[in-house]
Scaffold this motif. Structure first.
Motif, PDB file in Angstrom:
ATOM      1  N   ALA B 326      10.109 -75.521-117.004  1.00  0.00           N
ATOM      2  CA  ALA B 326      11.008 -76.615-116.612  1.00  0.00           C
ATOM      3  C   ALA B 326      11.860 -76.216-115.407  1.00  0.00           C
ATOM      4  CB  ALA B 326      11.909 -76.995-117.790  1.00  0.00           C
ATOM      5  N   ALA B 327      12.415 -75.006-115.444  1.00  0.00           N
ATOM      6  CA  ALA B 327      13.323 -74.573-114.369  1.00  0.00           C
ATOM      7  C   ALA B 327      12.585 -74.482-113.039  1.00  0.00           C
ATOM      8  CB  ALA B 327      13.960 -73.234-114.729  1.00  0.00           C
ATOM      9  N   THR B 328      11.370 -73.943-113.064  1.00  0.00           N
ATOM     10  CA  THR B 328      10.642 -73.823-111.794  1.00  0.00           C
ATOM     11  C   THR B 328      10.212 -75.207-111.296  1.00  0.00           C
ATOM     12  OG1 THR B 328       8.660 -73.224-113.060  1.00  0.00           O
ATOM     13  CG2 THR B 328       9.832 -71.436-112.007  1.00  0.00           C
ATOM     14  N   HIS B 329       9.882 -76.107-112.218  1.00  0.00           N
ATOM     15  CA  HIS B 329       9.491 -77.454-111.795  1.00  0.00           C
ATOM     16  C   HIS B 329      10.672 -78.186-111.175  1.00  0.00           C
ATOM     17  CE1 HIS B 329       8.148 -81.662-112.045  1.00  0.00           C
ATOM     18  NE2 HIS B 329       6.954 -81.138-111.852  1.00  0.00           N
ATOM     19  N   LEU B 330      11.817 -78.063-111.823  1.00  0.00           N
ATOM     20  CA  LEU B 330      13.019 -78.722-111.294  1.00  0.00           C
ATOM     21  C   LEU B 330      13.394 -78.126-109.931  1.00  0.00           C
ATOM     22  CD1 LEU B 330      15.529 -80.478-111.332  1.00  0.00           C
ATOM     23  CD2 LEU B 330      16.541 -78.972-113.028  1.00  0.00           C
ATOM     24  N   ALA B 331      13.302 -76.813-109.808  1.00  0.00           N
ATOM     25  CA  ALA B 331      13.637 -76.169-108.523  1.00  0.00           C
ATOM     26  C   ALA B 331      12.709 -76.680-107.419  1.00  0.00           C
ATOM     27  CB  ALA B 331      13.524 -74.654-108.660  1.00  0.00           C
ATOM     28  N   ARG B 332      11.439 -76.818-107.741  1.00  0.00           N
ATOM     29  CA  ARG B 332      10.484 -77.325-106.741  1.00  0.00           C
ATOM     30  C   ARG B 332      10.812 -78.775-106.385  1.00  0.00           C
ATOM     31  NH1 ARG B 332       5.476 -74.588-106.212  1.00  0.00           N
ATOM     32  NH2 ARG B 332       4.337 -76.558-106.065  1.00  0.00           N
ATOM     33  N   THR B 333      11.206 -79.543-107.397  1.00  0.00           N
ATOM     34  CA  THR B 333      11.597 -80.939-107.150  1.00  0.00           C
ATOM     35  C   THR B 333      12.780 -80.987-106.180  1.00  0.00           C
ATOM     36  OG1 THR B 333      10.901 -81.476-109.380  1.00  0.00           O
ATOM     37  CG2 THR B 333      12.307 -83.093-108.312  1.00  0.00           C
ATOM     38  N   LEU B 334      13.663 -79.986-106.318  1.00  0.00           N
ATOM     39  CA  LEU B 334      14.848 -79.935-105.448  1.00  0.00           C
ATOM     40  C   LEU B 334      14.537 -79.322-104.074  1.00  0.00           C
ATOM     41  CD1 LEU B 334      17.479 -78.743-108.099  1.00  0.00           C
ATOM     42  CD2 LEU B 334      17.277 -81.031-107.107  1.00  0.00           C
ATOM     43  N   GLY B 335      13.274 -78.963-103.870  1.00  0.00           N
ATOM     44  CA  GLY B 335      12.859 -78.472-102.553  1.00  0.00           C
ATOM     45  C   GLY B 335      12.818 -76.961-102.415  1.00  0.00           C
ATOM     46  N   TYR B 336      13.001 -76.242-103.497  1.00  0.00           N
ATOM     47  CA  TYR B 336      12.941 -74.774-103.409  1.00  0.00           C
ATOM     48  C   TYR B 336      11.485 -74.316-103.490  1.00  0.00           C
ATOM     49  CZ  TYR B 336      17.951 -74.781-103.952  1.00  0.00           C
ATOM     50  OH  TYR B 336      19.285 -75.008-103.750  1.00  0.00           O
ATOM     51  N   ASN B 337      11.167 -73.380-102.617  1.00  0.00           N
ATOM     52  CA  ASN B 337       9.792 -72.905-102.543  1.00  0.00           C
ATOM     53  C   ASN B 337       9.587 -71.781-103.562  1.00  0.00           C
ATOM     54  OD1 ASN B 337       7.229 -72.329-101.768  1.00  0.00           O
ATOM     55  ND2 ASN B 337       7.848 -71.161 -99.937  1.00  0.00           N
ATOM     56  N   VAL B 338       9.179 -72.170-104.736  1.00  0.00           N
ATOM     57  CA  VAL B 338       9.019 -71.184-105.803  1.00  0.00           C
ATOM     58  C   VAL B 338       7.714 -71.483-106.537  1.00  0.00           C
ATOM     59  CG1 VAL B 338      10.406 -72.580-107.391  1.00  0.00           C
ATOM     60  CG2 VAL B 338      10.157 -70.168-107.819  1.00  0.00           C
ATOM     61  N   GLU B 339       7.088 -70.453-107.029  1.00  0.00           N
ATOM     62  CA  GLU B 339       5.815 -70.657-107.729  1.00  0.00           C
ATOM     63  C   GLU B 339       6.044 -71.400-109.048  1.00  0.00           C
ATOM     64  OE1 GLU B 339       2.241 -67.936-109.539  1.00  0.00           O
ATOM     65  OE2 GLU B 339       3.594 -67.007-108.071  1.00  0.00           O
ATOM     66  N   GLN B 340       5.207 -72.389-109.316  1.00  0.00           N
ATOM     67  CA  GLN B 340       5.343 -73.146-110.564  1.00  0.00           C
ATOM     68  C   GLN B 340       4.834 -72.313-111.745  1.00  0.00           C
ATOM     69  OE1 GLN B 340       6.623 -76.374-111.481  1.00  0.00           O
ATOM     70  NE2 GLN B 340       6.303 -75.325-113.438  1.00  0.00           N
ATOM     71  N   GLU B 341       5.706 -72.066-112.726  1.00  0.00           N
ATOM     72  CA  GLU B 341       5.264 -71.361-113.934  1.00  0.00           C
ATOM     73  C   GLU B 341       4.457 -72.334-114.796  1.00  0.00           C
ATOM     74  OE1 GLU B 341       6.427 -68.220-115.388  1.00  0.00           O
ATOM     75  OE2 GLU B 341       7.763 -67.586-113.787  1.00  0.00           O
ATOM     76  N   GLU B 342       3.485 -71.823-115.503  1.00  0.00           N
ATOM     77  CA  GLU B 342       2.643 -72.668-116.350  1.00  0.00           C
ATOM     78  C   GLU B 342       2.906 -72.367-117.824  1.00  0.00           C
ATOM     79  OE1 GLU B 342       0.662 -75.011-115.115  1.00  0.00           O
ATOM     80  OE2 GLU B 342       0.936 -74.443-113.007  1.00  0.00           O
ATOM     81  N   TYR B 343       2.629 -73.363-118.660  1.00  0.00           N
ATOM     82  CA  TYR B 343       2.794 -73.198-120.105  1.00  0.00           C
ATOM     83  C   TYR B 343       1.449 -72.773-120.713  1.00  0.00           C
ATOM     84  CZ  TYR B 343       4.239 -74.484-124.878  1.00  0.00           C
ATOM     85  OH  TYR B 343       4.551 -74.464-126.219  1.00  0.00           O
ATOM     86  N   ASN B 344       1.419 -71.614-121.277  1.00  0.00           N
ATOM     87  CA  ASN B 344       0.204 -71.116-121.947  1.00  0.00           C
ATOM     88  C   ASN B 344       0.575 -70.738-123.372  1.00  0.00           C
ATOM     89  OD1 ASN B 344      -1.705 -71.070-119.718  1.00  0.00           O
ATOM     90  ND2 ASN B 344      -0.307 -69.547-118.854  1.00  0.00           N
ATOM     91  N   PRO B 345       0.480 -71.695-124.299  1.00  0.00           N
ATOM     92  CA  PRO B 345       1.011 -71.421-125.639  1.00  0.00           C
ATOM     93  C   PRO B 345       0.301 -70.281-126.353  1.00  0.00           C
ATOM     94  CG  PRO B 345      -0.256 -73.453-125.634  1.00  0.00           C
ATOM     95  CD  PRO B 345      -0.134 -73.032-124.213  1.00  0.00           C
ATOM     96  N   MET B 346       1.100 -69.535-127.070  1.00  0.00           N
ATOM     97  CA  MET B 346       0.593 -68.387-127.835  1.00  0.00           C
ATOM     98  C   MET B 346       1.628 -68.089-128.910  1.00  0.00           C
ATOM     99  SD  MET B 346      -1.279 -65.164-127.341  1.00  0.00           S
ATOM    100  CE  MET B 346      -1.144 -64.461-125.737  1.00  0.00           C
ATOM    101  N   VAL B 347       1.171 -67.702-130.078  1.00  0.00           N
ATOM    102  CA  VAL B 347       2.115 -67.285-131.120  1.00  0.00           C
ATOM    103  C   VAL B 347       2.402 -65.800-130.895  1.00  0.00           C
ATOM    104  CG1 VAL B 347       2.473 -66.981-133.599  1.00  0.00           C
ATOM    105  CG2 VAL B 347       1.304 -69.021-132.749  1.00  0.00           C
ATOM    106  N   VAL B 348       3.621 -65.507-130.484  1.00  0.00           N
ATOM    107  CA  VAL B 348       4.019 -64.118-130.235  1.00  0.00           C
ATOM    108  C   VAL B 348       5.259 -63.820-131.070  1.00  0.00           C
ATOM    109  CG1 VAL B 348       4.891 -62.479-128.512  1.00  0.00           C
ATOM    110  CG2 VAL B 348       3.097 -64.079-127.889  1.00  0.00           C
ATOM    111  N   CYS B 349       5.139 -62.896-131.968  1.00  0.00           N
ATOM    112  CA  CYS B 349       6.329 -62.498-132.723  1.00  0.00           C
ATOM    113  C   CYS B 349       6.118 -61.110-133.321  1.00  0.00           C
ATOM    114  CB  CYS B 349       6.689 -63.512-133.803  1.00  0.00           C
ATOM    115  SG  CYS B 349       5.498 -63.638-135.104  1.00  0.00           S
ATOM    116  N   VAL B 350       7.216 -60.506-133.722  1.00  0.00           N
ATOM    117  CA  VAL B 350       7.134 -59.205-134.373  1.00  0.00           C
ATOM    118  C   VAL B 350       7.816 -59.332-135.733  1.00  0.00           C
ATOM    119  CG1 VAL B 350       7.815 -56.779-134.277  1.00  0.00           C
ATOM    120  CG2 VAL B 350       7.139 -57.943-132.192  1.00  0.00           C
TER     121      VAL B 350
END
Lengths: 116, 408
Positions: B326-350
């Motif tokens: 969300a943060a990277t998408h919003l930053a790009r919407t605001l014109g910041y040149n940043v790589e869009q992070e992607e959602y890759n779901p995974m169950v990660v826990c300890v």
């Protein structure tokens, strides 16, 4: 007031740039700040560094360096001692340096065994 | 100046605010509103219950820490979002305030529906908030043997409309997350062994559906085998309705005799969202977004973590990941040149067992059609969990390196 040369100013500027990257990209400065605020963790770390185990590793530095240098030399001169059968192994054991090395390896193995 | 409001300050809210702050400059004002000025490393609540950690070890003072990073903090309880008028309503010091925004990031979490379980307040225990964990700690102090039942309530998941994202991301779940149930079932063994009452204690684990259905068949079989070897009884399809002094009762009238019942409550959508603009949420009250966590009907609104319909199960790891997206998408919407992070779901826990110096590390994406199915018990996994807890606290929740670590 301390006067800085152009060269020193350039280096300082570069250093500040690096600090900015460390903080703005990876949050490392504030992480370091957090670690330093955690008295318990700093205390644990210091007591580990000054523990008998850590100090004995440091005091054995010379021997460690010798072992690392020997491995390096051995890798460079790996064909100097030719081993192509049982007879050549038996012959090699007559070499004084190999005898010392084997004695060291067996002593380490004995110590290792006694720990488990 | 662009004004971004972030509602909530747990994994999702904090990660979104910090990530956005890192990318954007002073022309973007970021303000976090949270009902308390404190937030916690939530995966360590079970550690609080067994006395391994203290509350202060896992606590962050938001009022003190956020301004240091140029993020404004407001203590207040959000009551309503009017997405059409771009307004957020909240109460602070007994007064109702309304505040406008240009962009909104909803990170309010879900609702822990304890009220659905009759007798919980009088007879039940939990670890979902620090107060519950501390109440359980008191009960465990006097434990001298008996039967413990541990389980979770059902998950009120929405189904319509669906998020605009791959359907494999949102499988149907009977329980919102059973990781803490699993963790408690092994952690308490270590705790009781230390107290010398393990041989006088019987464990029963129950699940509203099939236990740990978010894991692969292989990992589930491993857990079943582990439980058999440890003498832990597992009961599937037990939807808890009532907790009595000496038993738990299911919706269909089955009973489990137990001297102590620990419950991860039913999960439903946050009442604030049910009380907000109707087409912001699905039929259960979770925000519907696209794969960038952006509301389908209100593009200036984002939702991260448990309040978004996309995140299943409701897991800290997914909250942080969705926040970065969300943060990277919003930053790009605001014109910041940043790589869009992607959602890759995974169950990660300890699942940690600190008193026996071991933990089981889970990385599994088979529920989403992937082929990662790791569940590894080791001493290192315990150490990783300890270090990750420290990292969260030391960084005040600003875990910029988290995506390289993945050691929950």
């Amino acid at each position: 007031m301390v006067e800085l040369s152009d060269e020193e100013l350039k280096s300082l500027k570069k250093f500040i740039e690096l600090l900015n990257i460390a903080e703005n990209k990876y949050g490392l400065i504030s992480l370091l700040e957090g670690i330093l605020e955690d008295e318990k963790a700093v205390g644990k770390l210091l007591s580990h560094i000054t523990s008998d185990e850590a100090l004995s590793i440091i005091s054995e530095k010379e021997n460690m360096l010798k072992i690392i240098a020997s491995i390096g030399d051995g890798l460079e001169e790996q064909n100097k001692v030719k081993i192509n059968g049982l007879m050549s192994i038996w012959k090699a054991t007559h070499d004084k340096d190999i005898q010392k090395g084997l004695s060291l390896v067996f002593t380490i193995l004995k110590k290792l065994g006694s720990k488990f | 100046m662009v004004k971004v409001l972030v509602l909530g300050a747990r994994f999702g809210g904090l990660s979104a605010a910090y990530t956005l702050r890192r990318i954007t400059d002073k022309n973007v004002e970021i303000k976090v509103i949270n009902k308390s000025k404190y937030t916690y490393f939530r995966p360590a609540f079970p550690h609080l219950a067994v006395g391994y950690l203290e509350k202060k070890d896992i606590e962050i003072n938001l009022e003190q820490e956020l301004p240091k990073k140029d993020i404004e903090f407001q203590e207040g309880e959000v009551t309503k979002i009017d997405a059409k008028k771009k307004l957020v309503y909240y109460t602070t010091n007994g007064k109702e305030v309304k505040e406008d925004y240009d962009y909104l990031i909803i990170a309010l979490g879900a609702h822990l529906s304890f009220e659905e379980i009759k007798g919980f307040e009088e007879n039940g225990f939990s670890v979902c908030e620090p107060e519950y964990a501390l109440k359980l700690r008191e009960r465990l102090k006097n434990w001298d043997g008996g039967t413990i039942a541990i389980g979770s309530g059902k998950f009120h998941q929405g189904s319509n409309p669906k998020p605009e994202a791959p359907e494999t991301w949102t499988p149907r779940a009977d329980s919102a997350c059973e990781g803490p149930v699993f963790e408690l079932s092994i952690m308490l063994r270590g705790y009781f062994a230390k107290k010398g009452v393990l041989d006088k204690t019987k464990f029963i684990v129950f699940s509203p559906g099939e236990y740990l259905s978010d894991l692969s068949n292989e990992n589930r079989s491993t857990v079943n085998g582990l439980y058999k070897s440890l003498g832990i009884e597992l009961i599937n399809g037990f939807v808890v309705k009532e907790i009595d002094k000496d038993k738990v009762i299911s919706e269909d009238g089955k009973e489990i005799k137990a001297d102590l019942t620990i419950i991860l409550p039913p999960y439903s959508a946050n009442p604030v969202l049910k009380n907000s603009t109707k087409d912001l949420v699905d039929d259960a009250g979770f925000v519907i977004t696209n794969k960038y966590m952006q509301s389908i009907n209100y593009p200036e609104v984002y939702a991260v973590g448990d309040s978004n319909a996309i995140t299943v199960p409701k897991l800290g790891y997914l909250a942080v990941m969705s926040a970065r997206v969300a943060a990277t998408h919003l930053a790009r919407t605001l014109g910041y040149n940043v790589e869009q992070e992607e959602y890759n779901p995974m169950v990660v826990c300890v699942a940690d067992n600190p008193y026996e110096n071991m933990a089981i590390e889970v990385n599994d994406n088979s529920w989403y059609g992937g082929n990662i199915k790791k569940a590894t018990p080791s001493k290192i996994a315990h150490l990783k969990k300890e270090m990750f807890t420290k990292y969260y606290i030391w960084s005040k929740g600003d875990m910029a390196l988290e995506k390289f670590l993945a050691s929950w």
